[in-house]
Every structure is written in C-alpha cells, then in structure tokens.
Design an enzyme around this catalytic site. Structure first.
Site, PDB file in Angstrom:
ATOM      1  N   GLU A  39       0.999  -1.068   0.118  1.00 63.71           N
ATOM      2  CA  GLU A  39       0.160  -0.064  -0.063  1.00 63.71           C
ATOM      3  C   GLU A  39       0.821   1.184  -0.049  1.00 63.71           C
ATOM      4  O   GLU A  39       1.622   1.551   0.873  1.00 63.71           O
ATOM      5  CB  GLU A  39      -0.803  -0.171   1.342  1.00 63.71           C
ATOM      6  CG  GLU A  39      -1.713   1.176   1.392  1.00 63.71           C
ATOM      7  CD  GLU A  39      -2.474   1.305   2.850  1.00 63.71           C
ATOM      8  OE1 GLU A  39      -2.932   0.192   3.246  1.00 63.71           O
ATOM      9  OE2 GLU A  39      -2.456   2.231   3.184  1.00 63.71           O
ATOM     10  N   ARG A  43       0.741  10.397   0.603  1.00 62.93           N
ATOM     11  CA  ARG A  43       1.288  11.569   1.702  1.00 62.93           C
ATOM     12  C   ARG A  43       2.480  12.103   1.105  1.00 62.93           C
ATOM     13  O   ARG A  43       2.876  13.076   1.845  1.00 62.93           O
ATOM     14  CB  ARG A  43       1.496  10.695   2.916  1.00 62.93           C
ATOM     15  CG  ARG A  43       0.436  10.208   3.772  1.00 62.93           C
ATOM     16  CD  ARG A  43       0.819   9.475   5.212  1.00 62.93           C
ATOM     17  NE  ARG A  43      -0.213   8.527   5.623  1.00 62.93           N
ATOM     18  CZ  ARG A  43       0.482   7.396   6.466  1.00 62.93           C
ATOM     19  NH1 ARG A  43       1.460   7.709   7.116  1.00 62.93           N
ATOM     20  NH2 ARG A  43      -0.478   6.581   6.378  1.00 62.93           N
ATOM     21  N   LYS A 126     -10.962  -1.505   7.210  1.00 61.37           N
ATOM     22  CA  LYS A 126      -9.730  -1.332   8.027  1.00 61.37           C
ATOM     23  C   LYS A 126      -9.947  -0.952   9.619  1.00 61.37           C
ATOM     24  O   LYS A 126     -10.833   0.045   9.613  1.00 61.37           O
ATOM     25  CB  LYS A 126      -8.625  -0.289   7.157  1.00 61.37           C
ATOM     26  CG  LYS A 126      -7.735   0.253   7.957  1.00 61.37           C
ATOM     27  CD  LYS A 126      -7.005   0.976   6.917  1.00 61.37           C
ATOM     28  CE  LYS A 126      -5.824   2.123   7.644  1.00 61.37           C
ATOM     29  NZ  LYS A 126      -5.062   2.747   6.970  1.00 61.37           N
TER      30      LYS A 126
HETATM   31  C1  3PG Z   1      -1.393   3.724   7.969  1.00 57.75           C
HETATM   32  O1  3PG Z   1      -1.281   4.617   7.125  1.00 57.75           O
HETATM   33  O2  3PG Z   1      -2.627   2.778   7.942  1.00 57.75           O
HETATM   34  C2  3PG Z   1      -0.867   3.764   9.118  1.00 57.75           C
HETATM   35  O3  3PG Z   1      -0.461   4.964   9.631  1.00 57.75           O
HETATM   36  C3  3PG Z   1       0.007   2.761   9.557  1.00 57.75           C
HETATM   37  O4  3PG Z   1       0.230   2.720  10.762  1.00 57.75           O
HETATM   38  P1  3PG Z   1       1.512   2.316  11.442  1.00 57.75           P
HETATM   39  O5  3PG Z   1       2.675   3.227  11.180  1.00 57.75           O
HETATM   40  O6  3PG Z   1       1.439   2.211  13.020  1.00 57.75           O
HETATM   41  O7  3PG Z   1       1.957   0.835  11.191  1.00 57.75           O
END
Ligand code: 3PG
Length: 210
Positions: A39, A43, A126
């Site tokens: 994924e 950003r 999710k």
């Molecule tokens: C996301 O983008 O789904 C989250 O920021 C991922 O979370 P994590 O950095 O705690 O794995």
C-alpha cells in the site's frame, strides 16, 4: 477476488515513499522477502509515480493508501492502483469505488462507521488505528457484533502483536509500516526491508495453518 487474495497474503506493508526512483528496488525487496502486496500512501508528491511503476510489475499488487478525496482515488486508479485504502469511512469515496468495481477498504474506528460500511455492502474494513483504539479487545468487541464483517487492522501492528490479530477469525490481513520503515527506504536499506518482511512471512508460515 481481491479480498480472497488479501486473505491469502495476510500482510500489507504500508509505505511512505519520497522518491519514486526507489519504487523498483522497493518492489524487488518486498517480493524477495516473500510478499506480493503493498500500500503506497498518498502522503507524498512521489506516491502516484511510485504506484505507476509498481503497477507495471506482475509480482506485486499495489494499492493506494491515505486516500482522502475522490480526486486522489481517481488519480491512483489512473496510475494503476488495484485497491484503495482510506483512513476514514467516506460514503462518497466508497460509492465511487464500488461503481467502478475498485476494491476499497475504508478505515473504521467505531461501531457506527462499521455499520455505515455494512450498509454500503462492504465486507471488509480497515480497523484503524488498531492499537490506539484498544487493540485486540476493542476489535473482538466490534467483531462480535458485526459477525459478517472482516477486518484489516492497521496502526501499531508489529511483529510482536501480528499473530494475535491474525488469530482472530474475522481478521483477513494486517497492515503496517514496520515492514518498510520510512527511514530504511530513504536510506536505501533494502536489505533491512527484505529481512523484516522475510521474518514476518516466516512467522506466518510457521504459525498459521489456514
Ligand atoms: C496507516 O497509514 O495505515 C498507518 O499510519 C500505519 O500505521 P503504523 O505506522 O502504526 O503501522
């Protein structure tokens, strides 16, 4: 079809990429580590170009994450994203994806949001941000009510708690950035990425039977 694939893959690395030139070596590292899904979060300015590069590869299923607007969803799909992940539950975004048969996994943090997703016909959401919301116990409470819903917990997942989440029958996969740390990618530490992914894949293979 996509959701069946997700269930088999069980792990989705969540990536913040600052330089699209790194998309190819990143895909190689993920693939060499034993995973076939990623994924790419929208950003950064380079995210769409990275999606485009990865979408051309047969060894990796690339989706767009942190999709906040319809324009972003359109751009991601135009670049070849195979699925859309959003941090929140936007009926507009979900409708747009469903109308185009683009798999979509919206973020849900509450019973209300899960119910909204259910009303739109979704079977997978999710659970975000998983650990911060209360982790396994919160997810179990929600899963117990929404028996037909499947979850992809993301947020605070690590090699340490991954198996606890995946052991829940309604959890299809987990997402997380720990597999591709932004600083590793920035510093081109592809060996670290490959090793972390191999470690997680090995954990899954040794523990999970389904
Ligand atoms: C996301 O983008 O789904 C989250 O920021 C991922 O979370 P994590 O950095 O705690 O794995």
């Amino acid at each position: 079809m996509f959701y069946d694939t997700l269930k088999k893959i069980r792990l989705v690395p969540v990536v913040v990429i600052d330089d699209a030139e790194l998309a190819t070596p990143l895909a190689e590292a993920i693939s060499a580590g034993g995973l076939s899904c990623v994924e790419i979060t929208l950003r950064t300015d380079e995210a769409l170009a990275a999606i485009k590069t990865m979408a051309a590869r047969p060894d990796i299923l690339v989706g767009a994450g942190t999709v906040l607007t319809l324009d972003q969803a359109k751009a991601a799909v135009d670049c070849g994203a195979s699925f859309i992940v959003s941090p929140g539950m936007s009926p507009t975004l979900v409708d747009w994806c469903l109308a185009r048969q683009v798999p979509v996994i919206p973020g849900c943090a509450t019973a209300t949001e899960i119910q909204m997703a259910m009303e739109q016909g979704l079977e997978t959401v999710k659970f975000f941000p998983a650990e911060q919301l209360g982790g396994i116990s919160m997810l179990q409470a929600l899963a117990g009510v929404f028996r037909a819903m499947h979850f992809m917990p993301t947020g605070g997942i690590t090699a340490g708690n991954l198996l606890h989440y995946l052991a829940l029958p309604q959890v299809v996969a987990c997402g997380g950035s720990w597999l591709v740390k932004t600083e590793w990618l920035r510093d081109k530490k592809f060996v670290n990425i490959r090793q972390e992914i191999s470690k997680a894949v090995e954990l899954l293979n040794n523990t999970l039977t389904r």
